[in-house]
Design a protein around this motif. Sequence first.
Motif, PDB file in Angstrom:
ATOM      1  N   GLY A  68       3.321 -12.035  -3.590  1.00  0.00           N
ATOM      2  CA  GLY A  68       4.024 -10.159  -3.871  1.00  0.00           C
ATOM      3  C   GLY A  68       2.960  -9.494  -3.045  1.00  0.00           C
ATOM      4  N   TRP A  69       3.247  -8.290  -3.164  1.00  0.00           N
ATOM      5  CA  TRP A  69       2.239  -7.238  -2.735  1.00  0.00           C
ATOM      6  C   TRP A  69       1.554  -7.417  -4.505  1.00  0.00           C
ATOM      7  CZ3 TRP A  69       2.344  -4.262   1.305  1.00  0.00           C
ATOM      8  CH2 TRP A  69       2.820  -4.221   2.435  1.00  0.00           C
ATOM      9  N   SER A  78      -1.345 -12.873  -2.594  1.00  0.00           N
ATOM     10  CA  SER A  78      -1.187 -11.249  -3.259  1.00  0.00           C
ATOM     11  C   SER A  78      -1.314 -10.595  -1.182  1.00  0.00           C
ATOM     12  CB  SER A  78      -2.606 -10.668  -3.408  1.00  0.00           C
ATOM     13  OG  SER A  78      -2.126  -9.371  -4.215  1.00  0.00           O
ATOM     14  N   ILE A  79      -0.302  -9.460  -1.294  1.00  0.00           N
ATOM     15  CA  ILE A  79      -0.502  -8.719  -0.255  1.00  0.00           C
ATOM     16  C   ILE A  79      -1.450  -7.701  -0.453  1.00  0.00           C
ATOM     17  CG2 ILE A  79       0.515  -7.410   1.449  1.00  0.00           C
ATOM     18  CD1 ILE A  79       2.760  -9.250   1.646  1.00  0.00           C
ATOM     19  N   GLY A  80      -2.984  -7.521  -0.772  1.00  0.00           N
ATOM     20  CA  GLY A  80      -3.453  -5.695  -1.296  1.00  0.00           C
ATOM     21  C   GLY A  80      -4.726  -6.890  -2.152  1.00  0.00           C
ATOM     22  N   THR A  81      -5.431  -6.183  -2.033  1.00  0.00           N
ATOM     23  CA  THR A  81      -6.186  -6.251  -3.393  1.00  0.00           C
ATOM     24  C   THR A  81      -6.159  -6.785  -4.476  1.00  0.00           C
ATOM     25  OG1 THR A  81      -8.023  -5.730  -2.126  1.00  0.00           O
ATOM     26  CG2 THR A  81      -8.203  -6.133  -4.400  1.00  0.00           C
ATOM     27  N   LEU A  82      -6.116  -7.859  -5.508  1.00  0.00           N
ATOM     28  CA  LEU A  82      -5.730  -8.117  -6.951  1.00  0.00           C
ATOM     29  C   LEU A  82      -6.872  -8.065  -7.545  1.00  0.00           C
ATOM     30  CD1 LEU A  82      -2.591  -8.012  -8.655  1.00  0.00           C
ATOM     31  CD2 LEU A  82      -2.939 -10.105  -7.927  1.00  0.00           C
ATOM     32  N   ARG A  90       8.081  -5.831   2.408  1.00  0.00           N
ATOM     33  CA  ARG A  90       7.843  -6.145   0.199  1.00  0.00           C
ATOM     34  C   ARG A  90       9.074  -7.322   0.228  1.00  0.00           C
ATOM     35  NH1 ARG A  90       4.971  -3.080  -2.958  1.00  0.00           N
ATOM     36  NH2 ARG A  90       3.791  -1.219  -1.939  1.00  0.00           N
ATOM     37  N   SER A  91       8.854  -8.656  -1.011  1.00  0.00           N
ATOM     38  CA  SER A  91       8.537  -9.386  -0.971  1.00  0.00           C
ATOM     39  C   SER A  91       8.717  -9.811  -1.993  1.00  0.00           C
ATOM     40  CB  SER A  91       9.269 -10.902   0.132  1.00  0.00           C
ATOM     41  OG  SER A  91       7.883 -11.369   0.335  1.00  0.00           O
TER      42      SER A  91
END
Length: 252
Positions: A130-131, A156-160, A181-182
């Motif tokens: 997910g994001w 992850s879509i984007g830094t986590l 978004r999912s």
Amino acid sequence: MLQQFGFTQYESKVYQALITVKAPLDASTIVKHSEVPRAKVYEVLQRMSEKGMILESTVQNKRLYTALPLESVIEKLRAKFEENVERLRETKAQKTPLDDRVWSLKDNQSIQVLIKNMIQQATTSITISGWSDDLWQYIPDLEAKEENGVTVAIHSIGTLDTTISSLSTLIPDPQHETLERSRIIITDETEMLFAGMEQTQWHAIQTRSRPLVKFFTEFFYHDVALTEITRKHKDTILADEYIRDVLLKLRY
């Protein structure tokens, strides 16, 4: 006395007669104290002996009987009850049919609660994507699961920010046309949930269907593979206009 534990009326009467008299009794005396018919008493005594509820002895050619002590009977019945409960539990587990129906769910909060519950119920593995601004809320539970031996993999879509050891991170390209978004979560390789946006509203499907669980597991690792390939060979890929255009049309 013993009828509520599955014994017959005559069996209960024979045991009660034996337990209330301190001395061993022969069959004739048991008939007198229990009021069990003489024609039935030997049959009843045989059954009680086979069930381990009475002790037998022969003294001067006379067959004598005495009751198993009451505390021993209580312990015996308790152990038998627990054995039956365990057998029932195992039988139920063995015969539970696979629920391969596909369930749909709306409302973002309901979907988030269900994902959190799936994470908490997982015992062997969790695969989730997910994001990053959505996944962060599950990080404490995911890290706790990994510390307890559950295998956790995140895309992850984007830094986590997390201590999870298996983490794939996609930094979206501004030109990406179909990055939507999912959410995907697969737990214990047996249950999955996929959620996506439809006209600004979240919609999800959840199932234990083996084909769908397998498909979305492969879908997850498809995203991970493309992310890693793009990251390692970005300059080469983006230099090829055709490959770049194809990648930018993919969902991952």
